[in-house]
Design a protein around this motif. Structure first.
Motif: not given
Length: 451
Positions: A120-134
């Motif tokens: 869950l922590n890793s996925l939150d980090l992905s969402l924080d820096v992502s600019t890809d809606p998919k």
């Protein structure tokens, strides 16, 4: 002296140009190898993809993407301990804007390893820096899946005991014509039972859970038990089930597949005090749930049984033989959150028994509605029809039945439920004995204990 100096300058320039050319050639070679590796990856040839990457391993520090491509191949091969360090190296040496996918794959690996909080922590980090809606959608779907796994394993128990106690008021406890009997067929029926199950294998997506269940009925009218025509009101039922369950998640609705091998015995009274084995059955049952969109799914239920009948007085009444049942239910979900849905049933039953009086075909159809109702209860209503035909009987029988039912249930506290049901049946038949109408009202309480 000046001439010598010019020669040195020309040599340095030549060497510099050679170095740039070599660097450009090396860069082009690396890119060619990377493209080949990606091609193998897209074709699911992960070992070949890794082999290509190994040829440029010495230059990976100058080409950070190498770590990412190497890691995702190792992920596909389930070499998670190889994948995570390479993803972490890629994140450490890359621009933060390019790290979202790497965080996603780390979260995916941690999910596979059962490290749900880390995932869950890793996925939150992905969402924080992502600019890809998919990619964001993929991360959010995986987060939802992890939360479901967490909730399941936090509340799930290996062994479960279930107790049932119910009461039915039945205006026609034997489902036969009142005109054929001098006694009143109204019955007060007490039902009680218990089951115990144990998850031998429990991996959320695959469960093996042997179960033993016992259900008994007691009618407050001793005349029923002593009458062979109406004895089924006091049936004792024992079931041993060996089910395996598969659960496949997708972006629409879950896919479920249940398959079970079952042994089933029914004991019927031969007097007011004695019961004996009447029917024993070995059957295989399968259920498949297939989603077609976020709002529609189809449930398929099939069972094939081998029945053994006992206690018959004539070979024509021998109910031993094969039995087949198939039911398809189409479900239209009006709301996923509270399970509001409309459902449609279509089914067939066929019994190929030894005795000609017990062979039958049955066709059924129904429509129902499930919805959340008053005071945090859940309700359902169903209108059904079935056609039943005993074409080979000495006196052929054909029934047409309409039934309307309503049920409501409420969770009283943890692992206990109280339910109420009301059913009306009107059965028309070409034989007088089987013409009847019936109203049944019942209460049922269930309690489960897990440990």
């Amino acid at each position: 002296m000046k001439k010598m100096f010019l020669i040195v300058l020309l040599q340095m320039a030549f060497l510099a140009s050679c170095t740039d050319a070599f660097a450009d050639a090396e860069s082009k070679n690396i890119q060619i190898v990377i493209n080949k590796s990606i091609g193998h990856y897209n074709n699911k040839q992960f070992m070949d993809s890794l082999a290509e990457l190994e040829t440029i391993k010495n230059g990976r520090n100058e080409y950070t993407n190498w770590y990412y491509y190497y890691a995702i191949n190792q992920t596909r091969l389930k070499n998670y301990d190889e994948a995570i360090p390479n993803l972490e190296t890629y994140i450490k040496n890359s621009n933060v804007d390019n790290t979202a996918k790497a965080y996603y794959y780390i979260g995916l690996i941690q999910f596979y390893k059962g490290e749900y909080e880390k995932a869950l922590n890793s996925l939150d980090l992905s969402l924080d820096v992502s600019t890809d809606p998919k990619l964001d959608t993929m991360s959010e779907n995986l987060i939802g899946r992890i939360i479901r796994y967490q909730n399941y394993f936090e509340t799930n128990k290996k062994t479960n005991l279930l107790f049932l106690l119910g009461y039915n008021y039945d205006t026609n406890a034997v489902n036969l014509s009142q005109n054929s009997f001098t006694d009143n067929l109204t019955g007060h029926v007490l039902g009680y039972g218990a089951s115990i199950s144990h998850k031998v294998i429990d991996r959320y997506s695959f469960i093996f859970e042997p179960t033993i269940a016992v259900l008994d009925n007691y009618t407050f009218n001793s005349k029923f038990a002593a009458n062979s025509t109406v004895q089924s009101t006091d049936a004792l039922q024992i079931l041993l089930s060996l089910p395996i369950r598969f659960y496949f998640e997708n972006e629409k609705l879950p896919n479920k597949f249940d398959l079970s091998l079952n042994a089933y015995n029914v004991y019927l009274p031969i007097s007011t005090t004695t019961r004996e084995l009447s029917i024993s059955s070995i059957f295989v049952k399968a259920q498949v749930v297939t989603p077609y969109s976020t709002n529609y799914s189809v449930k398929y239920n099939t069972s094939i049984a081998s029945d053994k009948s006992r206690g018959f007085t004539s070979d024509d009444d021998n109910a031993s033989g094969l039995r087949f049942d198939f039911l398809t239910t189409f479900v239209n979900y009006l709301s996923q959150e509270d399970n509001t849905n409309i459902f449609y049933d279509l089914g067939i039953s066929y019994s190929s028994t030894t005795g000609i009086n017990t062979k039958y075909k049955k066709y059924l159809a129904g429509v129902g509605y499930m919805y959340p109702s008053f005071s945090n209860t859940n309700s359902s209503v169903r209108l059904g029809y079935h056609y039943l035909n005993y074409s080979e009987k000495v006196s052929p029988r054909t029934d047409n039945q309409l039934n309307l039912s309503y049920g409501v249930s409420k969770n009283l506290q943890e692992n206990s439920t109280l339910g109420f049901s009301l059913t009306y049946v009107n059965n028309s038949s070409n034989t007088e004995l089987n013409k009847y109408s019936d109203v049944t009202a019942g209460l049922q309480y269930t309690k489960s204990i897990g440990f």
